[in-house]
Design a protein around this motif. Structure first.
Motif, PDB file in Angstrom:
ATOM      1  N   GLN A 162       0.857  -1.181   0.000  1.00  0.00           N
ATOM      2  CA  GLN A 162       0.000   0.000   0.000  1.00  0.00           C
ATOM      3  C   GLN A 162       0.896   1.235   0.000  1.00  0.00           C
ATOM      4  O   GLN A 162       1.795   1.357   0.833  1.00  0.00           O
ATOM      5  N   VAL A 164       0.996   4.893   0.893  1.00  0.00           N
ATOM      6  CA  VAL A 164       0.218   5.732   1.800  1.00  0.00           C
ATOM      7  C   VAL A 164       0.634   7.190   1.619  1.00  0.00           C
ATOM      8  O   VAL A 164       1.827   7.508   1.599  1.00  0.00           O
ATOM      9  N   GLU A 219       0.007  -0.154   7.815  1.00  0.00           N
ATOM     10  CA  GLU A 219      -1.212   0.066   7.035  1.00  0.00           C
ATOM     11  C   GLU A 219      -2.397   0.318   7.967  1.00  0.00           C
ATOM     12  O   GLU A 219      -3.216   1.224   7.736  1.00  0.00           O
ATOM     13  N   GLN A 220      -2.480  -0.475   9.022  1.00  0.00           N
ATOM     14  CA  GLN A 220      -3.576  -0.303   9.971  1.00  0.00           C
ATOM     15  C   GLN A 220      -3.520   1.070  10.626  1.00  0.00           C
ATOM     16  O   GLN A 220      -4.553   1.726  10.830  1.00  0.00           O
ATOM     17  N   ARG A 223      -4.809   3.653   8.112  1.00  0.00           N
ATOM     18  CA  ARG A 223      -6.262   3.592   7.920  1.00  0.00           C
ATOM     19  C   ARG A 223      -7.009   4.139   9.142  1.00  0.00           C
ATOM     20  O   ARG A 223      -8.172   4.544   9.039  1.00  0.00           O
ATOM     21  N   LEU A 232      -4.754   5.590   0.351  1.00  0.00           N
ATOM     22  CA  LEU A 232      -3.894   4.421   0.186  1.00  0.00           C
ATOM     23  C   LEU A 232      -4.089   3.859  -1.211  1.00  0.00           C
ATOM     24  O   LEU A 232      -5.222   3.652  -1.654  1.00  0.00           O
TER      25      LEU A 232
END
Length: 662
Positions: A162, A164, A219-220, A223, A232
């Motif tokens: 991803q 970001v 990633e978490q 988000r 993303l």
């Protein structure tokens, strides 16, 4: 007769002027060719070139940056009525293209006031180019190849990621800066730098903060940021099984930096994905393949393709690393704060099964490039030299707690067992690592004995492993303190964990082992030095000795590497009989010495040698903790920089690793 003479004289004059015009016309064509090659036509070389912004030669070739243009005059017609036509031969060396783009174009030449010049036309730059068209160079990266394991299965392959960042089409102004600060804080990156990048980017830009693995904590965290513009973008990238897996060895893949682009000589462009560090960088040429190249004429309607080559996919590189063994090595180092390393080699083949550097190494390959005094693990090398001089495991030797050489006092560790002092068999001195016994015996060795023994065990070889590596350096010691300290792996003696694992592997195999790491590399594919490379790690200097750079092969007793990268056999390699004696002595370290904690490790009997290397200033000495071990067809070296002793610091790491792979 007079008439004939006049006619002849007139003809001669005409031919003279014609010859002058031909030469002048060619000279004008040469100037046009030189200007086209330079990307700029000096004043007076051509007439009629547009001079407005975005017009003329500079505008036509602006998007050909990185390609080298050579132009020569192929021919010039005979001048007639002050006019001639030249044919120019063009050759573009386009970065990434296997062959050059070649073609010919015409250029009209005219004679003005005694001066010949070219007549501007876009068609002199490229075939049939019109006033509305310019040239555009586009490179298409080839599919990058995987790094494979010894079983042919991918270790590094395309995995989901991803990207970001902040999408400025969804947020602007002060709100964009606020969102950037929130995202940067959540990702624990340089917040101020990221905010500045977002503020300076255009209104339609996507400003990337970081690229992360899909499903990762990063990633978490991204988000979870509730701010406008956070976006993303899913994609793929060549990645290892985990973020830490053999990272200093394998390297990483990412977009080329400005520095990489500048140093590439035009072979790398903005947006290209390249290898960074380790095998990915050293073998980038083979892994990345050949990019596709397209040169088009654009701006006059539908683009016209003038030159095109298809991308050629990269070819895989195979490594000897075993995933389970590498994971076990990294797990054994996970909780160690200082720089640390484990290297495991299969003695029967020389294959490097694991080359792990702990988190304290900060991304550097301590395992393969660290340069440290090996301490008492080097007594395996010293012992080979002593065996060759006539010493046997049963030879009585004098082991005292201290020993003075040229006014300098050396000693055993404070915890040295008192029952191993005095007149003892050499095997006892080896098992308990008696420094003073080795120093006494070393005084009788020939100067070349240590370098020769080191070469015989593979320590000072310069093998081509496919990435920059360093095994060891053993200069010929000088009599006195240098010789005494060298016998116990200090003074100017240096080794990497890879080097000491090679020593252990040679003892286990009964022959000189050459480690291997990268296979399947095509000739001339490597971008990096496959032999000894300069380490980014500091060179540690043991106490009482000067800091020394690794010696050259000649100085260290090591044979120079052959031009093909193969390491020639040393002049005096270890024999099976010598190895058998060393194996027995190393087993004694476990059965009656400082490594008795390895007695109950499952599997084949463990052979070992501990090592502690002092360094620093007198009164503030620090120690590097070493240990080497052999179990069946496995040879291991462990290093903990600034540890507290081989058995107490490196020993538990070795035990944890051996139990994990049992």
């Amino acid at each position: 007769m007079l008439v004939l003479a006049l006619v002849a004289g007139g003809a001669w004059g005409a031919w003279t002027w014609l010859g002058r015009d031909t030469g002048a016309a060619r000279a004008a064509a040469e100037k046009v060719a030189a200007g086209l090659a330079a990307g700029e036509l000096p004043p007076g070389v051509v007439t009629g070139e547009p001079t407005g912004e975005g017009e003329g030669l500079a505008a036509i070739v602006e998007d050909m940056e990185g390609a080298k243009h050579a132009v020569s005059v192929a021919s010039v017609t005979e001048p007639e009525s002050g006019s001639a036509t030249a044919t120019l031969r063009h050759e573009w060396s386009v970065p990434g293209a296997e062959k050059p783009w070649t073609y010919e174009t015409p250029v009209e030449l005219r004679k003005g006031d005694e001066t010949w010049t070219g007549v501007w036309s876009p068609a002199m730059v490229a075939p049939d180019l019109t006033d509305a068209e310019t040239l555009r160079l586009k490179r298409t990266q080839a599919e990058r190849a995987d790094i494979l394991g010894p079983d042919g299965k991918p270790i590094v392959t395309e995995r989901p990621i991803q990207r970001v960042g902040i999408d400025k089409t969804k947020v602007s102004g002060a709100a964009a800066a606020t969102s950037a600060r929130a995202l940067g804080t959540a990702l624990d990156i340089n917040v101020d730098k990221f905010v500045t990048a977002v503020q300076q980017a255009g209104p339609k830009a996507f400003v990337e903060a970081i690229t992360v693995r899909s499903g990762s904590p990063e990633e978490q965290a991204a988000r979870a940021v509730d701010a406008p513009g956070v976006f993303l973008v899913a994609g793929t990238r060549e990645l290892a099984p985990t973020a830490t897996f053999a990272r200093p060895i394998l390297g990483t893949v990412g977009e080329a930096t400005a520095e990489i682009i500048e140093k590439s000589g035009g072979t790398v462009s903005a947006g290209d994905v390249v290898g960074k560090g380790g095998i990915q960088e050293a073998q980038n040429a083979q892994l990345s393949g050949q990019p596709g190249v397209t040169v088009s004429a654009v701006g006059g309607g539908d683009p016209r393709v003038l030159f095109e080559t298809a991308p050629v996919a990269g070819k895989p590189v195979t490594v000897t690393l075993d995933i389970a063994t590498q994971n076990a090595a990294e797990a054994a180092l996970a909780d160690i704060e200082p720089a640390s390393a484990i290297v495991a080699i299969r003695p029967s083949t020389g294959a490097v099964l694991a080359a792990a550097s702990g988190p304290g190494s900060n991304g550097q390959s301590t395992a393969t490039q660290g340069r440290f005094p090996p301490g008492s693990t080097f007594k395996t090398v010293s012992t080979l030299a002593l065996l060759r001089s006539g010493v046997t495991p049963s030879t009585p030797v004098e082991c005292t707690q201290t020993f003075v050489v040229d006014g300098r006092q050396f000693k055993n560790v404070d915890s040295y067992p008192k029952d191993a002092l005095g007149k003892v068999p050499f095997s006892t001195a080896f098992a308990n690592s008696c420094n003073t016994a080795f120093m006494r015996l070393g005084a009788d060795l020939e100067p070349a004995a240590l370098p020769t023994a080191a070469a015989g065990l593979g320590l000072t070889a310069d093998p081509s492993l496919g990435v920059p590596t360093f095994l060891g350096s053993v200069p010929t010691p000088k009599p006195g303190t240098d010789e005494a300290a060298s016998m116990i792996g200090q003074s100017k003696v240096q080794a990497s964990p890879l080097g000491m694992a090679t020593v252990a592997a040679s003892i286990a195999a009964g022959k000189t082992v050459t480690p291997t790491l990268v296979t399947g590399v095509e000739p001339d594919a490597s971008d990096g030095d496959g032999g000894a490379g300069s380490s980014a790690l500091p060179t540690a200097s043991p106490s009482g000795s000067a800091s020394a750079s690794p010696a050259s092969p000649a100085a260290s007793g090591s044979p120079a590497a052959s031009p093909t990268g193969a390491t020639p056999t040393p002049s005096n390699p270890i024999t099976a009989a010598e190895a058998k004696q060393l194996q027995t002595l190393m087993r004694g370290v476990v059965e009656q010495g400082s490594a008795d904690f390895l007695l109950d490790v499952p599997g084949a009997p463990v052979l070992a040698k501990t090592g502690t290397a002092e360094f620093g200033e007198a009164g503030a000495l620090k120690e590097h903790a070493w240990m080497i071990g052999i179990q069946g067809d496995l040879a291991v070296a462990v290093l903990v920089v600034e540890g507290e002793g081989g058995a107490s610091t490196a020993g538990p790491v070795l035990e944890k690793f051996l139990r994990a792979v049992a």
